[in-house]
Write a protein that holds these residues in place. Structure first.
Motif, PDB file in Angstrom:
ATOM      1  N   CYS A 207       0.821  -1.223   0.000  1.00 21.69           N
ATOM      2  CA  CYS A 207       0.000   0.000   0.000  1.00 21.69           C
ATOM      3  C   CYS A 207       0.846   1.260   0.000  1.00 21.69           C
ATOM      4  O   CYS A 207       0.321   2.368  -0.179  1.00 21.69           O
ATOM      5  N   GLY A 208       2.142   1.103   0.238  1.00 14.32           N
ATOM      6  CA  GLY A 208       3.014   2.277   0.268  1.00 14.32           C
ATOM      7  C   GLY A 208       2.893   3.072   1.560  1.00 14.32           C
ATOM      8  O   GLY A 208       3.165   4.274   1.585  1.00 14.32           O
ATOM      9  N   TRP A 209       2.481   2.405   2.643  1.00 15.77           N
ATOM     10  CA  TRP A 209       2.309   3.093   3.918  1.00 15.77           C
ATOM     11  C   TRP A 209       3.510   2.854   4.827  1.00 15.77           C
ATOM     12  O   TRP A 209       4.107   1.777   4.823  1.00 15.77           O
ATOM     13  N   SER A 210       3.856   3.856   5.615  1.00 15.96           N
ATOM     14  CA  SER A 210       4.865   3.676   6.654  1.00 15.96           C
ATOM     15  C   SER A 210       4.186   3.094   7.887  1.00 15.96           C
ATOM     16  O   SER A 210       2.953   2.999   7.945  1.00 15.96           O
ATOM     17  N   GLN A 211       4.972   2.709   8.883  1.00 18.15           N
ATOM     18  CA  GLN A 211       4.382   2.191  10.120  1.00 18.15           C
ATOM     19  C   GLN A 211       3.532   3.259  10.801  1.00 18.15           C
ATOM     20  O   GLN A 211       2.483   2.958  11.372  1.00 18.15           O
ATOM     21  N   GLU A 212       3.994   4.526  10.713  1.00 20.84           N
ATOM     22  CA  GLU A 212       3.231   5.630  11.309  1.00 20.84           C
ATOM     23  C   GLU A 212       1.872   5.798  10.636  1.00 20.84           C
ATOM     24  O   GLU A 212       0.847   6.003  11.306  1.00 20.84           O
ATOM     25  N   GLU A 213       1.847   5.681   9.310  1.00 19.88           N
ATOM     26  CA  GLU A 213       0.593   5.845   8.574  1.00 19.88           C
ATOM     27  C   GLU A 213      -0.390   4.720   8.896  1.00 19.88           C
ATOM     28  O   GLU A 213      -1.585   4.965   9.091  1.00 19.88           O
ATOM     29  N   LEU A 214       0.105   3.489   8.944  1.00 19.02           N
ATOM     30  CA  LEU A 214      -0.766   2.374   9.291  1.00 19.02           C
ATOM     31  C   LEU A 214      -1.283   2.527  10.719  1.00 19.02           C
ATOM     32  O   LEU A 214      -2.454   2.268  10.999  1.00 19.02           O
TER      33      LEU A 214
ATOM     34  N   TYR B 218      -1.920  11.116   5.645  1.00 17.54           N
ATOM     35  CA  TYR B 218      -1.060  11.052   6.835  1.00 17.54           C
ATOM     36  C   TYR B 218      -0.890  12.435   7.470  1.00 17.54           C
ATOM     37  O   TYR B 218      -0.601  13.416   6.791  1.00 17.54           O
ATOM     38  N   GLY B 219      -1.086  12.494   8.774  1.00 17.21           N
ATOM     39  CA  GLY B 219      -0.868  13.725   9.514  1.00 17.21           C
ATOM     40  C   GLY B 219      -2.099  14.566   9.737  1.00 17.21           C
ATOM     41  O   GLY B 219      -2.116  15.428  10.626  1.00 17.21           O
ATOM     42  N   VAL B 220      -3.158  14.326   8.956  1.00 11.21           N
ATOM     43  CA  VAL B 220      -4.361  15.164   9.064  1.00 11.21           C
ATOM     44  C   VAL B 220      -5.032  14.975  10.418  1.00 11.21           C
ATOM     45  O   VAL B 220      -5.354  15.950  11.111  1.00 11.21           O
ATOM     46  N   ASN B 221      -5.257  13.723  10.815  1.00  8.05           N
ATOM     47  CA  ASN B 221      -5.917  13.455  12.098  1.00  8.05           C
ATOM     48  C   ASN B 221      -5.145  14.057  13.269  1.00  8.05           C
ATOM     49  O   ASN B 221      -5.735  14.641  14.178  1.00  8.05           O
ATOM     50  N   GLY B 222      -3.835  13.897  13.236  1.00  8.07           N
ATOM     51  CA  GLY B 222      -2.999  14.449  14.306  1.00  8.07           C
ATOM     52  C   GLY B 222      -3.115  15.959  14.387  1.00  8.07           C
ATOM     53  O   GLY B 222      -3.206  16.528  15.476  1.00  8.07           O
TER      54      GLY B 222
ATOM     55  N   GLY C  31      -5.598   3.540  14.530  1.00  2.00           N
ATOM     56  CA  GLY C  31      -5.900   4.148  15.818  1.00  2.00           C
ATOM     57  C   GLY C  31      -5.020   3.620  16.936  1.00  2.00           C
ATOM     58  O   GLY C  31      -5.451   3.547  18.089  1.00  2.00           O
ATOM     59  N   VAL C  32      -3.771   3.250  16.588  1.00  2.00           N
ATOM     60  CA  VAL C  32      -2.825   2.740  17.580  1.00  2.00           C
ATOM     61  C   VAL C  32      -1.519   3.511  17.456  1.00  2.00           C
ATOM     62  O   VAL C  32      -1.380   4.399  16.612  1.00  2.00           O
ATOM     63  N   THR C  33      -0.545   3.165  18.283  1.00  2.00           N
ATOM     64  CA  THR C  33       0.759   3.815  18.204  1.00  2.00           C
ATOM     65  C   THR C  33       1.656   3.100  17.190  1.00  2.00           C
ATOM     66  O   THR C  33       1.401   1.942  16.828  1.00  2.00           O
ATOM     67  N   ARG C  34       2.714   3.800  16.754  1.00  2.00           N
ATOM     68  CA  ARG C  34       3.654   3.186  15.817  1.00  2.00           C
ATOM     69  C   ARG C  34       4.350   1.993  16.477  1.00  2.00           C
ATOM     70  O   ARG C  34       4.664   0.991  15.828  1.00  2.00           O
TER      71      ARG C  34
END
Length: 335
Positions: free
Chosen positions: A14-21, A177-181, A26-29
């Motif tokens: 999917c091209g996602w980093s661990q942070e994005e997943l 990525y980053g929008v929710n934060g 809804g969990v931590t990296r």
């Protein structure tokens, strides 16, 4: 292939980093890192969510012997889901920031719009001002319609600005990525302001009856009308405080898809239909009230007293809508 390896493969596909997943789950990296390192296993709820995100079945994730998943890929699954970028999220919040104040003031204008009509009519009847009844009615009506016209213009203008983002209210979407934060941080910083202004607004609405009692001591009809005008003014100010902060708060809830804008609620088509019915009832009700008010006022020319239609209509509206929503709940409980 074990679950840990499958998570790594699917995430990279999917091209996602661990942070994005982690953000999507809804969990931590660190939690994602432990899953991929086989140091811990996600619970069943997280595995279900993972299956939806990756577009794979539970069997594929949980059974080590299944190596190839013949289901819809994530890219195909995401094609039908709109994605909101950081730029779009910031633009939406800026629009709501700029329009919240004008909309709140427009609501206040609607509430105070009858004041001039009440003052002029009563002053004419009591002889406080040397105005004929016709002249007083003309000035009062001119002020009423002018304020309402300004309010409607503001509503339309602000509505046009927000129109491109109406989908946030009804459609299920994904955020980049980053929008929710970012939104959560802004909501956290705004929480104190939201609480304070909400308390101020509610307090002003409660205290609005004080001028009515104070000015009624004089036993003069004109002084009683002044007290009533101050009551409407305080209510307008209080409601303006409440409307402004609620618009800003709801904008952040829309982006986070929380509260009334939760994904599950959006997916519930039946509830959406109920909202449409409630909206239709609301529109028809207020059109009938407005028509009745204008018809009665123009026929009797009793503008000084016909304004009472509005507070009575407001109380009846709350009662009618309570019955409507109660009926909806009973209907859902029987299905």
């Amino acid at each position: 292939m074990i679950l840990a390896d499958k998570i790594i493969v699917l995430r990279k596909k999917c091209g996602w980093s661990q942070e994005e997943l982690a953000e999507k789950m809804g969990v931590t990296r660190q939690s994602v890192s432990k899953w991929e390192g086989a140091q811990s296993i996600p619970d069943l709820e997280k595995i279900l969510l993972m299956g939806k995100l990756f577009g794979v079945s539970m069997d594929y994730l949980l059974k080590d012997e299944i190596e190839i998943e013949e289901t819809v890929s994530v890219e195909e699954a995401d094609n039908n889901v709109r994605r909101v970028s950081m730029e779009e999220a910031n633009e939406f919040l800026q629009i709501k920031e700029k329009t919240a104040g004008p909309i709140a003031k427009a609501v206040g204008l609607c509430i105070i719009s009858p004041i001039l009509l009440i003052l002029f009519s009563t002053a004419s009847d009591t002889g406080v001002w040397s105005l004929s009844e016709d002249v007083a009615s003309v000035f009062g009506l001119a002020g009423l319609f002018l304020l309402i016209a300004v309010a409607v213009a503001i509503f339309v203008s602000c509505g046009i600005k927000s129109e491109p983002y109406e989908f946030l209210e009804n459609e299920i979407f994904e955020t980049e990525y980053g929008v929710n934060g970012m939104v959560k941080e802004r909501r956290k910083n705004f929480r104190d302001t939201y609480t304070k202004r909400l308390v101020i607004g509610i307090s002003l609405c409660v205290l609005s009856v004080v001028p009515l009692f104070v000015f009624s001591v004089n036993e003069s009809e004109f002084f009683e009308v002044i007290g009533l005008s101050l009551l409407l003014l305080l209510v307008a100010i209080g409601v303006s405080f409440i409307v402004e902060v609620c618009i800003k708060w709801e904008a952040m809830e829309k982006l986070l898809q929380e509260g009334e804008y939760d994904k599950n609620k959006k997916a519930n088509k039946k509830k959406e239909n109920d909202s449409i019915v409630a909206g239709a009832i609301s529109s028809v009700y207020w059109m009938l009230v407005t028509a009745g008010y204008l018809a009665y006022s123009f026929i009797t020319f009793d503008w000084a007293r016909s304004w009472i239609v509005w507070p009575v209509a407001g109380i009846l509206y709350a009662a009618i809508m309570a019955v409507v929503y109660a009926f909806v709940k009973v209907k859902k409980g029987n299905e």
